[in-house]
Design a protein around this motif. Sequence first.
Motif, mmCIF file in Angstrom:
data_model
loop_
_atom_site.group_PDB
_atom_site.id
_atom_site.type_symbol
_atom_site.label_atom_id
_atom_site.label_comp_id
_atom_site.label_asym_id
_atom_site.label_seq_id
_atom_site.Cartn_x
_atom_site.Cartn_y
_atom_site.Cartn_z
ATOM 1 N N UNK A 56 0.780 -1.226 0.007
ATOM 2 C CA UNK A 56 0.031 0.098 0.039
ATOM 3 C C UNK A 56 0.835 1.101 -0.114
ATOM 4 N N UNK A 57 1.872 1.282 0.650
ATOM 5 C CA UNK A 57 2.916 2.317 0.787
ATOM 6 C C UNK A 57 3.524 2.683 -0.701
ATOM 7 N N UNK A 58 3.869 1.488 -0.945
ATOM 8 C CA UNK A 58 4.720 1.664 -2.534
ATOM 9 C C UNK A 58 3.817 2.030 -3.666
ATOM 10 N N UNK A 59 2.367 1.665 -3.382
ATOM 11 C CA UNK A 59 1.536 2.026 -4.542
ATOM 12 C C UNK A 59 1.112 3.815 -4.270
ATOM 13 N N UNK A 60 1.211 3.844 -2.983
ATOM 14 C CA UNK A 60 1.054 5.491 -2.849
ATOM 15 C C UNK A 60 2.283 6.226 -3.223
ATOM 16 N N UNK A 61 3.405 5.781 -3.031
ATOM 17 C CA UNK A 61 4.487 6.459 -3.524
ATOM 18 C C UNK A 61 4.698 6.358 -4.964
ATOM 19 N N UNK A 62 4.464 5.501 -5.821
ATOM 20 C CA UNK A 62 4.062 5.670 -7.120
ATOM 21 C C UNK A 62 3.350 6.575 -7.468
ATOM 22 N N UNK A 63 1.977 6.606 -7.007
ATOM 23 C CA UNK A 63 1.013 7.625 -7.550
ATOM 24 C C UNK A 63 1.671 8.968 -7.396
ATOM 25 N N UNK A 64 2.219 9.247 -6.231
ATOM 26 C CA UNK A 64 2.679 10.697 -6.081
ATOM 27 C C UNK A 64 3.897 10.869 -7.061
ATOM 28 N N UNK A 65 4.543 9.995 -7.367
ATOM 29 C CA UNK A 65 5.973 10.262 -8.288
ATOM 30 C C UNK A 65 5.215 10.445 -9.536
ATOM 31 N N UNK A 66 3.951 9.837 -10.029
ATOM 32 C CA UNK A 66 3.451 10.219 -11.276
ATOM 33 C C UNK A 66 2.735 11.746 -11.187
ATOM 34 N N UNK A 67 2.078 11.789 -9.901
ATOM 35 C CA UNK A 67 1.573 13.233 -10.072
ATOM 36 C C UNK A 67 2.720 14.285 -9.948
ATOM 37 N N UNK A 68 3.891 14.172 -9.316
ATOM 38 C CA UNK A 68 4.945 15.052 -9.428
ATOM 39 C C UNK A 68 5.487 15.275 -10.730
ATOM 40 N N UNK A 69 5.724 14.085 -11.380
ATOM 41 C CA UNK A 69 6.184 14.133 -12.707
ATOM 42 C C UNK A 69 5.287 15.072 -13.692
ATOM 43 N N UNK A 70 3.854 14.778 -13.773
ATOM 44 C CA UNK A 70 2.786 15.474 -14.369
ATOM 45 C C UNK A 70 2.959 17.106 -14.029
ATOM 46 N N UNK A 71 3.013 17.333 -12.608
ATOM 47 C CA UNK A 71 3.048 18.716 -12.145
ATOM 48 C C UNK A 71 4.233 19.536 -12.768
ATOM 49 N N UNK A 72 5.486 18.543 -12.603
ATOM 50 C CA UNK A 72 6.704 19.360 -13.097
ATOM 51 C C UNK A 72 6.470 19.618 -14.697
ATOM 52 N N UNK A 73 6.141 18.747 -15.216
ATOM 53 C CA UNK A 73 6.163 18.923 -16.860
ATOM 54 C C UNK A 73 5.185 19.946 -16.908
ATOM 55 N N UNK A 74 3.863 20.515 -16.448
ATOM 56 C CA UNK A 74 3.033 21.359 -16.768
ATOM 57 C C UNK A 74 3.801 22.579 -16.430
ATOM 58 N N UNK A 75 4.550 22.637 -15.400
ATOM 59 C CA UNK A 75 5.625 23.882 -14.941
ATOM 60 C C UNK A 75 6.386 24.339 -16.193
ATOM 61 N N UNK A 76 7.107 23.487 -16.683
ATOM 62 C CA UNK A 76 8.046 23.642 -17.623
ATOM 63 C C UNK A 76 7.313 24.060 -19.010
ATOM 64 N N UNK A 77 5.977 23.913 -19.162
ATOM 65 C CA UNK A 77 5.397 24.383 -20.460
ATOM 66 C C UNK A 77 5.435 26.030 -20.350
#
Length: 92
Positions: A71-92
């Motif tokens: 459960x912790x691993x799945x949560x951390x993966x979901x957070x990583x995906x969220x941060x990757x999308x967030x950072x990509x949108x900030x770069x635009x």
Amino acid sequence: MKALTEEEIDEIIELAYSTAYDTVVEDMNKKDFENINIEIKLDSLEDGFDIDIEIGLDSDMPLDEDLSAKAVDNSLKAIDEYIEKRNASLDD
């Protein structure tokens, strides 16, 4: 990394909680648990954040020994995906 906004902090905490909860009840009925305790602590830093996720499960049914870790691993993966999308949108 740019510091998180209050809205992003709330979204990350909700994402971590819901992902952990969904992982726990994925294979078992939530009625099989007397208690599911998910604690999330997030400290926002200027150049990132620290997150701590703790899961306590109380059940009379036999549980997979690695359920909390999964459960912790799945949560951390979901957070990583969220941060990757967030950072990509900030770069635009």
